[in-house]
Design a protein around this motif. Structure first.
Motif, short mmCIF file in Angstrom:
data_model
loop_
_atom_site.label_atom_id
_atom_site.label_comp_id
_atom_site.label_asym_id
_atom_site.label_seq_id
_atom_site.Cartn_x
_atom_site.Cartn_y
_atom_site.Cartn_z
N GLU A 271 -26.94 0.23 42.27
CA GLU A 271 -27.84 -0.67 41.55
C GLU A 271 -28.94 -1.18 42.48
N ARG A 272 -28.57 -1.48 43.73
CA ARG A 272 -29.57 -1.95 44.70
C ARG A 272 -30.56 -0.84 45.02
N GLU A 275 -32.96 -0.45 42.08
CA GLU A 275 -33.97 -1.50 41.91
C GLU A 275 -34.94 -1.58 43.08
N THR A 276 -34.51 -1.19 44.27
CA THR A 276 -35.39 -1.34 45.45
C THR A 276 -36.05 -0.04 45.87
N ARG A 292 -33.33 3.11 30.86
CA ARG A 292 -33.47 2.25 32.02
C ARG A 292 -34.72 2.62 32.80
N ASN A 294 -36.69 1.26 36.65
CA ASN A 294 -36.67 0.30 37.75
C ASN A 294 -38.04 -0.38 37.92
N GLU A 295 -38.09 -1.32 38.85
CA GLU A 295 -39.30 -2.13 39.03
C GLU A 295 -40.50 -1.28 39.44
N GLU A 305 -40.67 -3.55 31.26
CA GLU A 305 -39.46 -2.73 31.14
C GLU A 305 -39.03 -2.63 29.68
#
Length: 403
Positions: A271-272, A275-276, A292, A294-295, A305
């Motif tokens: 998950e990290r 997102e990163t 889904r 991500n940023e 999103e």
């Protein structure tokens, strides 16, 4: 007594089967007549020779009770009883004899006779004999039924994949299966009749005691996980109360729990990463719907999103082009190959015009995730911005041309 015995061989309409052995032919004829008169639906087999009686038992003659005289020539009643006890330890045996000495009665009791009765008293004594037969056969059938039921239940419990133990209303062990022996490192023989709190003192004032006592008080089943320090195990427990006690199914889930923790850590790590990541990541289902984003994708596409996940990858809401800025025609979307052929694509160029009218050149890579049957379940796509790189390349090309 025959009225309360079941039709499965332990009572109901099942007749009582009696073997009467007496070397007096007149006596056995009288016995057969009078016993069938007093015992409803009784089946009486008679023999005048103990050896022949033993042979008939060996030939699968099924009886519920043996009635035997004492003085029978070559083999007396006690010798006959001894042979019967060797072959059929629990079969009811009534010594029905005219020999009434206390010595014979004492020897008969020592040899394991079920009951002892003298022949005196005429025909009325057969009424007493019939009553004795009913009583001993009733106990015998009840004991046999209980034994067979216990064996059936033992077979069921031994086939249960979980460990299992049973406690009575006084918290004493009444059963422990083989798997339970292995997990608890104790044998059934060691624990039967012992109080669980005495044998496993670390369970006192623990979740085990709280859950078991509440289950017994409320008569409601319970399910919980708890660690037992002496065994260094995490147990998953299902406990089912009754008025007679508590049935407990349990298994060691220590390794499973560690796997769950590891899976949770892996999930958090992924998950990290998701997102990163400096690269945009999209998750698309088998219907082409984006589930889904991500940023980084949000930054690149300049939409929220929520807007992204409300669209399909080929939605007309996207303004996409080829790398030269020409609008895509039908069937030119790079991701179409992934969904139709299950192919993996890498670094496919695609132009994108954002809501702010800024045109970007994106690099698309994608791969399908397939089920065991080969069906596409999801597609993972990455999106990278190649605009600056393309601009630098064009500037370098112009410089080279001027030079």
């Amino acid at each position: 007594m025959t009225g309360i015995l079941g039709a499965n061989g332990f009572g109901g309409d099942t007749p009582i089967r009696v073997l009467h052995v007496d070397d007096d032919p007149a006596r056995v004829r009288l016995s057969e007549s009078l016993l069938t008169k007093h015992l409803t639906d009784a089946v009486v087999h008679t023999e005048t020779d103990p050896t022949a009686a033993l042979a008939s038992l060996d030939d699968d003659l099924s009886v519920d009770c043996i009635v035997s005289d004492f003085d029978m020539g070559a083999m007396n009643g006690l010798e006959f009883l001894e042979v019967v006890r060797d072959r059929f330890p629990r079969l009811p045996f009534i010594l029905f004899t005219g020999k009434g000495s206390e010595e014979i009665a004492s020897e008969a009791i020592s040899a394991g006779v079920t009951d002892y009765l003298q022949k005196g008293g005429g025909a009325d004594q057969y009424t007493v004999l019939a009553n004795r037969i009913e009583n001993v056969v009733g106990r015998y059938r009840a004991e046999r039924a209980a034994t067979e039921y216990q064996e059936r239940m033992r077979n069921v419990y031994e086939r249960v994949t979980d460990a299992f133990f049973a406690l009575d209303e006084e918290w004493r062990f009444t059963y422990l299966n083989e798997r339970g022996e292995r997990l608890l490192s104790r044998t059934e023989e060691e624990l039967l009749g012992k109080v669980v709190w005495d044998e496993f003192t670390d369970a006192l004032n623990s979740q085990f005691e709280d859950e078991y006592r509440e289950a017994m008080e409320t008569q409601e089943p319970t399910m919980f996980e708890a660690h037992y320090p002496p065994l260094d195990m995490l147990f998953k427990v299902h406990a089912y109360p009754s008025e007679e006690g508590l049935s407990v199914y349990f298994r060691d889930v220590t390794e499973t729990n560690e796997m769950r923790k590891e899976h949770h850590r892996e999930k958090e790590l992924l998950e990290r990463v998701f997102e990163t990541s400096p690269v945009g990541i999209l998750v698309i289902n088998s219907e082409g719907e984006i589930t889904r984003a991500n940023e980084r994708v949000v930054e690149l596409l300049e939409v929220t999103e929520e807007e992204i996940t409300n669209r399909t990858y080929d939605s007309s809401q996207w303004t996409t082009t080829d790398e030269e800025g020409n609008p895509f025609s039908a069937g030119e979307n790079p991701l179409l190959e992934v969904f139709e052929d299950g192919a993996t694509i890498r670094g496919m160029p695609m132009g994108y015009e954002s809501p702010s009218d800024e045109w970007r050149l994106l690099s698309i890579s994608a791969a399908p995730i397939q089920s065991a049957d080969g069906d596409i379940e999801r597609v993972i796509a990455t999106v990278d911005d190649m605009t600056e790189r393309r601009n630098r390349q064009q500037e370098l090309k112009q410089q080279n041309k001027r030079l």
